[in-house]
Design a protein around this motif. Structure first.
Motif, short mmCIF file in Angstrom:
data_model
loop_
_atom_site.label_atom_id
_atom_site.label_comp_id
_atom_site.label_asym_id
_atom_site.label_seq_id
_atom_site.Cartn_x
_atom_site.Cartn_y
_atom_site.Cartn_z
N SER A 76 60.98 29.63 91.61
CA SER A 76 61.71 30.64 92.38
C SER A 76 61.69 31.99 91.68
CB SER A 76 63.16 30.17 92.58
OG SER A 76 63.94 31.16 93.19
N GLU A 77 61.83 31.95 90.36
CA GLU A 77 61.87 33.18 89.57
C GLU A 77 60.49 33.83 89.51
OE1 GLU A 77 62.47 33.43 84.98
OE2 GLU A 77 64.45 33.37 85.93
N VAL A 78 59.45 33.04 89.26
CA VAL A 78 58.10 33.58 89.07
C VAL A 78 57.55 34.18 90.36
CG1 VAL A 78 55.70 32.95 88.60
CG2 VAL A 78 57.53 32.10 87.12
N PHE A 79 57.76 33.48 91.48
CA PHE A 79 57.18 33.91 92.76
C PHE A 79 58.19 34.63 93.65
CE2 PHE A 79 54.27 30.35 91.68
CZ PHE A 79 53.07 31.04 91.74
N ASP A 80 59.43 34.76 93.18
CA ASP A 80 60.49 35.38 93.97
C ASP A 80 60.67 34.65 95.30
OD1 ASP A 80 62.53 37.18 94.48
OD2 ASP A 80 61.20 38.63 95.46
N ILE A 81 60.71 33.32 95.21
CA ILE A 81 60.95 32.47 96.38
C ILE A 81 62.39 31.95 96.29
CG2 ILE A 81 60.29 30.38 97.63
CD1 ILE A 81 57.53 30.59 96.35
N PRO A 82 63.23 32.24 97.24
CA PRO A 82 64.62 31.75 97.17
C PRO A 82 64.70 30.24 97.39
CG PRO A 82 64.23 32.84 99.27
CD PRO A 82 62.99 33.06 98.45
N ILE A 83 65.53 29.57 96.59
CA ILE A 83 65.79 28.15 96.83
C ILE A 83 66.64 28.02 98.08
CG2 ILE A 83 66.80 26.05 95.87
CD1 ILE A 83 64.47 27.02 94.25
N SER A 84 66.23 27.15 98.98
CA SER A 84 66.93 26.99 100.25
C SER A 84 68.39 26.59 100.04
CB SER A 84 66.23 25.93 101.09
OG SER A 84 67.02 25.55 102.20
N THR A 85 69.29 27.41 100.58
CA THR A 85 70.72 27.09 100.51
C THR A 85 71.00 25.78 101.22
OG1 THR A 85 71.23 29.45 100.53
CG2 THR A 85 73.03 27.93 101.04
N ASN A 86 70.30 25.53 102.31
CA ASN A 86 70.51 24.30 103.06
C ASN A 86 70.12 23.08 102.23
OD1 ASN A 86 71.17 23.05 105.76
ND2 ASN A 86 69.10 22.27 105.49
N CYS A 87 69.04 23.20 101.44
CA CYS A 87 68.62 22.10 100.59
C CYS A 87 69.65 21.82 99.50
CB CYS A 87 67.27 22.41 99.94
SG CYS A 87 65.87 22.32 101.08
N ILE A 88 70.23 22.89 98.93
CA ILE A 88 71.26 22.72 97.91
C ILE A 88 72.48 22.02 98.50
CG2 ILE A 88 72.88 23.95 96.42
CD1 ILE A 88 70.73 26.10 96.05
N LYS A 89 72.88 22.44 99.70
CA LYS A 89 74.02 21.82 100.37
C LYS A 89 73.71 20.37 100.74
CE LYS A 89 76.11 25.96 102.45
NZ LYS A 89 76.46 26.62 103.73
N LYS A 90 72.48 20.12 101.17
CA LYS A 90 72.12 18.75 101.56
C LYS A 90 72.14 17.83 100.34
CE LYS A 90 69.40 17.78 104.96
NZ LYS A 90 68.28 17.54 105.89
N ASP A 91 71.62 18.30 99.20
CA ASP A 91 71.66 17.49 97.99
C ASP A 91 73.10 17.14 97.62
OD1 ASP A 91 68.93 17.51 97.67
OD2 ASP A 91 68.89 19.09 96.16
N LEU A 92 74.00 18.10 97.77
CA LEU A 92 75.40 17.86 97.46
C LEU A 92 76.01 16.87 98.45
CD1 LEU A 92 77.92 18.46 95.83
CD2 LEU A 92 78.27 20.52 97.23
#
Length: 274
Positions: free
Chosen positions: A180-196
């Motif tokens: 995400s940092e190297v390519f400036d790709i945002p981590i999906s908020t939905n994926c973070i919420k789904k993991d939780l």
């Protein structure tokens, strides 16, 4: 489908009781860093309170060769190890040129469906993605590729079979964040919420002393409504079948580790018994 889930949950609870445990969670947590309910609930509640900005879609395409070159450069910069391409796989060498092992990349739909990493002994592994068609990747696919290679590097550094289950996703989550940092790709908020959400459903099911279909539905619906995401059959299946049942909290826990102290997370992936 629900009846099958409930049957499997109750059977594993019976297995835990027959083994002298109070519930399934207690049985599978015996090798974890976190072995009590309070500590697991504590960081899951912290993760629940954490705010993540809503992500916007990223429609860029990336050349596979550039993604791999940048990945291997980042691995060298982060861990001081070298990735050497062979005819059929990749060798991983430490700073002294000594072999840590190898991993293979199955990118072109020629092995099996899905995105996964499999150990093949303590010094080898297989990364499977199967989404490359024309040597270009979407932003989501770039994240997925780095995620799975993160598992491979974690395994070759520390042997995942010896890693506590709540750290199983440390390498993959670290590599997501690096990508995400190297390519400036945002981590999906939905994926973070789904993991939780998966972790919370998994925890409730693993602590249960046997449930019926109504209780199962209530647990899933309560978590979905609390977090604002929908879980599909595969998401729920992860909580019940396979090695992640009972330890799905590895996803939010490892993301919290990486976000709070990246250098500590990197240190936790370093060689121990290899």
């Amino acid at each position: 489908m629900i009846s099958g889930f409930v049957k499997a949950i109750n059977k594993r609870h019976e297995r835990a009781i027959s083994g002298g445990y109070n519930n399934y969670a207690e049985m599978v947590w015996k090798d974890c860093i976190h072995r009590d309910v309070n500590s697991v609930f504590s960081f899951l509640n912290s993760a629940l309170q954490a705010s993540h900005e809503e992500t916007v879609s990223d429609n860029r395409e990336f050349e596979l060769i550039d993604v791999l070159d940048t990945l291997f450069e980042t691995i060298h910069k982060t861990f001081g190890i070298i990735i050497k391409e062979n005819e059929n796989d990749y060798s991983v060498l430490n700073g002294d040129g000594e072999s840590l092992g190898t991993f293979s990349l199955c990118l072109y739909n020629n092995y099996d469906d899905g995105n996964w990493f499999n150990m093949d002994g303590p010094n080898n592994g297989i990364v499977n993605t199967n989404f490359v068609e024309d040597d270009t990747l979407s932003s989501t696919q770039v994240i997925l590729l780095w995620h799975e290679v993160g598992h491979a590097i974690h395994h070759l550094l520390a042997d995942l079979s010896t890693v506590p289950p709540d750290l199983w996703e440390l390498g993959s989550i670290l590599f997501e964040e690096l990508c995400s940092e190297v390519f400036d790709i945002p981590i999906s908020t939905n994926c973070i919420k789904k993991d939780l959400a998966i972790a919370l459903v998994d925890l409730e099911l693993s602590l249960s002393n046997g449930i019926d279909e109504k209780q199962f539905i209530n647990i899933v619906e309560h978590v979905q409504n609390s977090i604002g995401v929908n879980l599909d059959i595969d998401d729920i299946g992860k909580c019940i079948y396979g090695q992640y049942g009972g330890v799905c909290f590895t996803y939010p826990y490892c993301r919290d580790l990486v976000e709070q102290d990246r250098q500590k997370a990197i240190g936790m992936m370093q060689p121990t018994n290899k």
